[in-house]
Design a protein around this motif. Structure first.
Motif, PDB file in Angstrom:
ATOM      1  N   LEU A 100       4.601   0.526 -59.600  1.00 22.87           N
ATOM      2  CA  LEU A 100       4.073   0.430 -58.486  1.00 22.87           C
ATOM      3  C   LEU A 100       4.551  -0.960 -57.387  1.00 22.87           C
ATOM      4  N   ILE A 101       4.833  -1.814 -58.499  1.00 26.17           N
ATOM      5  CA  ILE A 101       5.671  -2.882 -57.486  1.00 26.17           C
ATOM      6  C   ILE A 101       6.928  -2.458 -56.591  1.00 26.17           C
ATOM      7  N   LEU A 102       7.689  -1.821 -57.417  1.00 26.30           N
ATOM      8  CA  LEU A 102       8.774  -1.297 -56.683  1.00 26.30           C
ATOM      9  C   LEU A 102       8.474  -0.506 -55.418  1.00 26.30           C
ATOM     10  N   ALA A 103       7.581   0.516 -55.868  1.00 23.32           N
ATOM     11  CA  ALA A 103       7.194   1.409 -54.767  1.00 23.32           C
ATOM     12  C   ALA A 103       6.726   0.695 -53.628  1.00 23.32           C
ATOM     13  N   PHE A 104       5.900  -0.609 -53.938  1.00 21.57           N
ATOM     14  CA  PHE A 104       5.496  -1.160 -52.878  1.00 21.57           C
ATOM     15  C   PHE A 104       6.382  -1.602 -51.983  1.00 21.57           C
ATOM     16  N   ALA A 124      17.213   8.567 -51.139  1.00 19.32           N
ATOM     17  CA  ALA A 124      17.719   8.297 -52.195  1.00 19.32           C
ATOM     18  C   ALA A 124      16.681   7.993 -53.322  1.00 19.32           C
ATOM     19  N   PHE A 125      15.541   7.294 -53.037  1.00 18.71           N
ATOM     20  CA  PHE A 125      14.439   6.918 -53.767  1.00 18.71           C
ATOM     21  C   PHE A 125      13.848   8.003 -54.061  1.00 18.71           C
ATOM     22  N   PHE A 126      13.600   9.169 -53.031  1.00 22.89           N
ATOM     23  CA  PHE A 126      12.713  10.083 -53.382  1.00 22.89           C
ATOM     24  C   PHE A 126      13.164  11.233 -54.058  1.00 22.89           C
ATOM     25  N   ASN A 195       5.574   7.345 -55.339  1.00 21.92           N
ATOM     26  CA  ASN A 195       4.413   6.358 -55.084  1.00 21.92           C
ATOM     27  C   ASN A 195       4.909   5.778 -53.715  1.00 21.92           C
ATOM     28  N   MET A 196       6.188   5.522 -53.526  1.00 20.15           N
ATOM     29  CA  MET A 196       6.660   4.809 -52.176  1.00 20.15           C
ATOM     30  C   MET A 196       6.058   5.621 -51.060  1.00 20.15           C
ATOM     31  N   VAL A 197       6.323   7.029 -51.262  1.00 21.02           N
ATOM     32  CA  VAL A 197       5.775   7.721 -49.972  1.00 21.02           C
ATOM     33  C   VAL A 197       4.519   7.954 -49.727  1.00 21.02           C
ATOM     34  N   ALA A 201       3.100   6.253 -46.249  1.00 23.67           N
ATOM     35  CA  ALA A 201       2.050   6.955 -45.338  1.00 23.67           C
ATOM     36  C   ALA A 201       0.887   5.825 -45.045  1.00 23.67           C
ATOM     37  N   GLY A 202       0.206   5.138 -46.328  1.00 22.95           N
ATOM     38  CA  GLY A 202      -0.686   4.346 -46.106  1.00 22.95           C
ATOM     39  C   GLY A 202      -0.409   3.114 -45.160  1.00 22.95           C
ATOM     40  N   LEU A 203       0.870   2.810 -45.206  1.00 23.09           N
ATOM     41  CA  LEU A 203       1.240   1.696 -44.456  1.00 23.09           C
ATOM     42  C   LEU A 203       1.144   2.146 -42.923  1.00 23.09           C
ATOM     43  N   GLN A 204       1.841   3.291 -42.735  1.00 21.55           N
ATOM     44  CA  GLN A 204       1.696   3.613 -41.452  1.00 21.55           C
ATOM     45  C   GLN A 204       0.265   4.040 -40.841  1.00 21.55           C
TER      46      GLN A 204
END
Lengths: 316, 281
Positions: A100-104, A124-126, A195-197, A201-204
């Motif tokens: 979760l930290i990395l994703a954040f 690359a991450f996804f 989780n990053m994606v 979406a949450g950040l945007q």
């Protein structure tokens, strides 16, 4: 299906079943019926049947024997069950925080305006999230190989750079201490992008005004992350956490292919345990009992987390 | 944007780029390792120090794969079952979603929809054994149906399509079509489906990933090698005693490649599909 139009305006009032309305909206019932038919067969019936099975002894072939509460008593003394739940917990604790930290971090960086090549990094991450787990687990078993794996090779190379650590080759897959760590690493690799994606979406969804306001008030980057991003991202964060917890419990492919729960039972999580109970030992009665009990406990817990979630987000 | 940026901002950005690139390399590495290993001999795969770049492209793993295993058949099975589940689920979910979104006055609409949502709480682990038993009884074990039908209409798919159609399908358009004599199914098929294409793409991709990668259910319901799907073939290629690693890697490339290509072509829809899958709370 040759009715051309729905006659309007002749609604017959009444509190009893309004057959006219039902007929008028027959297409609605027709269109949603596949779901209800399939659910009755592959959802409702299995749900009831497996509740019944929880009180029986059955191998799937011979006659079903009523066992009363025997299965439930058996659960209390089933060391492997508790071991698998413990392993689930340990694997979860090992991978969820770093993931979760990395994703954040990734989401935060990919959300910044100055970054170029965003879609490349995102890809690359996804990419791991869309690839068949079985193939990846096979590749990881190569990478983790203790004698000739790349990971141990890199680790030994690090000794030249960081001589204080004295890295030794690690028995990633064939030692009880490390097998859970290996699974955790695989899971981090596989699910961080996902989780990053979600977090992206949450950040945007956070209005840019908030940041501008914070900037006007003299907040620096850290402060606006701490006081704007962090609180507003809480719901997404909790949601990711819930998904990961459930995912760890029912995780199957990762463990099945990489370690098959071993060595011994050191990396057997609940999902693999349940699978083995059902389709290796064919203890259908007991397996149903375990699946049901755990599902009910989990349902209660997630209800609790959800309530907490709602209370907190209302307070914010 | 401030033109005259401070040097420490630039340094920070540079550091971020370096770190991000490094991590991206780590994340892509397993794919690279899979791909290059498929061109190596067994000995080259396990050599220390590792051959980071294969000395030459050796195709024998691929020719072995096609000659010694039934990989093309497995590919065909994977395509049929994945296409079958994706298409069936898209059809039934969009039909149901359309109905829930566009007949709000139908008696029971809301309650039935709440029920649909409620079914999402049922974990698959609980229904696994009875579902298997049903398939045994109706003789669907070792058939394509076993992989296609049980999961065909997910509650989430209906929810997803209902949300999209509710927001993007104007009622006037439907009313006009009715006046023109279009049947209710015709309205769904000729108006709703074309408009809902983005939502269908996202849902379809989500289903595709799930069915293409499905190992456990395939393991349970498939019995004869001629019915095996790609993940199952890959899994079973690992031997108790010895594993043909080079061939296994070639098979892995063969399994991964379709999705990777699809992903690189439709990255946006993939991300939308994956994000969509998580909206179910």
């Amino acid at each position: 299906m040759n009715t051309s139009s729905i006659p309007g305006g002749n609604q017959a009032g009444g509190s009893r079943i309004n057959w006219q309305a039902l007929w008028k909206y027959r297409h609605f019932y027709l269109f949603v019926s596949p779901f209800f038919i399939l659910f009755a067969i592959f959802g409702l019936y299995p749900l009831l049947f497996s509740l019944f099975l929880s009180f029986t002894k059955w191998d799937g072939i011979t006659a079903i024997h009523w066992a009363g509460l025997y299965n439930f008593r058996l659960m209390l003394h089933d060391e492997l069950l508790w071991r698998s739940l413990w392993n689930t917990l340990v694997i979860g604790v090992l991978y969820i925080p770093p993931m979760l930290i990395l994703a954040f971090l990734f989401a935060q960086i990919l959300n910044s305006q100055w970054l170029k090549l965003k879609s490349l990094y995102r890809a690359a991450f996804f990419l791991p999230a869309v690839t068949p787990m079985v193939v990846i687990a096979v590749v990881f078993s190569l990478i983790f190989s203790s004698e000739r794996g790349v990971l141990n090779y890199v680790l030994l190379m690090l000794n030249h750079v960081l001589p204080f650590f004295h890295f030794k080759p690690i028995h990633w897959l064939d030692s009880e201490q490390w097998s859970k760590v290996s699974v955790a690493i695989l899971v981090v690799w596989r699910w961080t992008g996902y989780n990053m994606v979600l977090m992206l979406a949450g950040l945007q969804a956070i209005p840019i005004d908030y940041y501008e306001a914070a900037q006007l008030d003299g907040a620096n980057a850290w402060q606006s992350m701490r006081h704007v991003t962090w609180p507003l991202l809480q719901p997404v964060f909790r949601f990711c956490l819930l998904l990961s917890l459930l995912g760890t419990l029912y995780m199957f492919d990762e463990v099945f292919v990489l370690t098959n729960g071993g060595p011994g039972t050191s990396s057997t999580n609940f999902g693999l345990y349940l699978f083995n109970l059902s389709f290796t030992d064919f203890k259908f009665g007991y397996a149903s009992c375990v699946a049901y009990s755990v599902a009910i406990v989990v349902f209660g817990l997630s209800l609790g987390i959800n309530r907490l979630n709602r209370r907190n987000s209302e307070g914010a | 944007m401030n033109k005259a940026q401070k040097p420490n901002v630039m340094a920070l950005r540079l550091a971020t780029y370096i770190m991000l690139t490094l991590l991206a390399v780590v994340f892509v590495f397993p794919f690279y390792w899979l791909f290059t290993a498929s061109f190596k001999t067994q000995a080259q795969i396990f050599v220390t120090p590792p051959h980071w770049i294969p000395s030459h492209l050796m195709w024998s793993n691929y020719t072995d794969l096609f000659q010694q295993t039934n990989i093309l058949r497995a590919f065909f099975n994977s395509v049929v079952t994945s296409a079958g589940s994706v298409l069936l689920s898209l059809f039934l979910c969009s039909l149901g979603g359309f109905a829930f979104a566009k007949y709000p006055l139908a008696p029971g609409n809301n309650r039935m929809f709440a029920f649909v949502l409620g079914t999402m709480l049922i974990p698959g682990a609980v229904t696994l054994i009875p579902t298997f038993e049903i398939l045994v009884h109706i003789h669907w074990i070792n058939t394509y149906w076993a992989l296609i039908v049980p999961g065909a209409v997910g509650a989430f798919g209906i929810f997803w399509m209902r949300q999209y159609m509710g927001a993007n399908l104007p009622d006037d358009l439907l009313a006009a079509a009715r006046i023109d004599g279009c049947s209710e199914f015709g309205i769904y098929w000729r108006i709703a489906v074309p408009i809902a294409q983005p939502a269908l793409a996202a849902l379809g991709i989500m289903n595709l990933i799930g069915s293409w990668n499905n190992l456990m259910w395939a393991f349970i319901v498939l019995r004869t090698p001629s019915m095996y799907t790609l993940p199952l073939v890959i899994y079973l290629m690992q031997g108790e005693m010895s594993t043909p690693w080079g061939m296994l890697m070639a098979g892995g490339v063969f399994t991964v490649l379709p999705l990777v290509i699809a992903f690189l072509l439709f990255q946006k829809q993939f991300v939308a599909g994956i994000t969509a899958g998580a909206v179910k709370q």
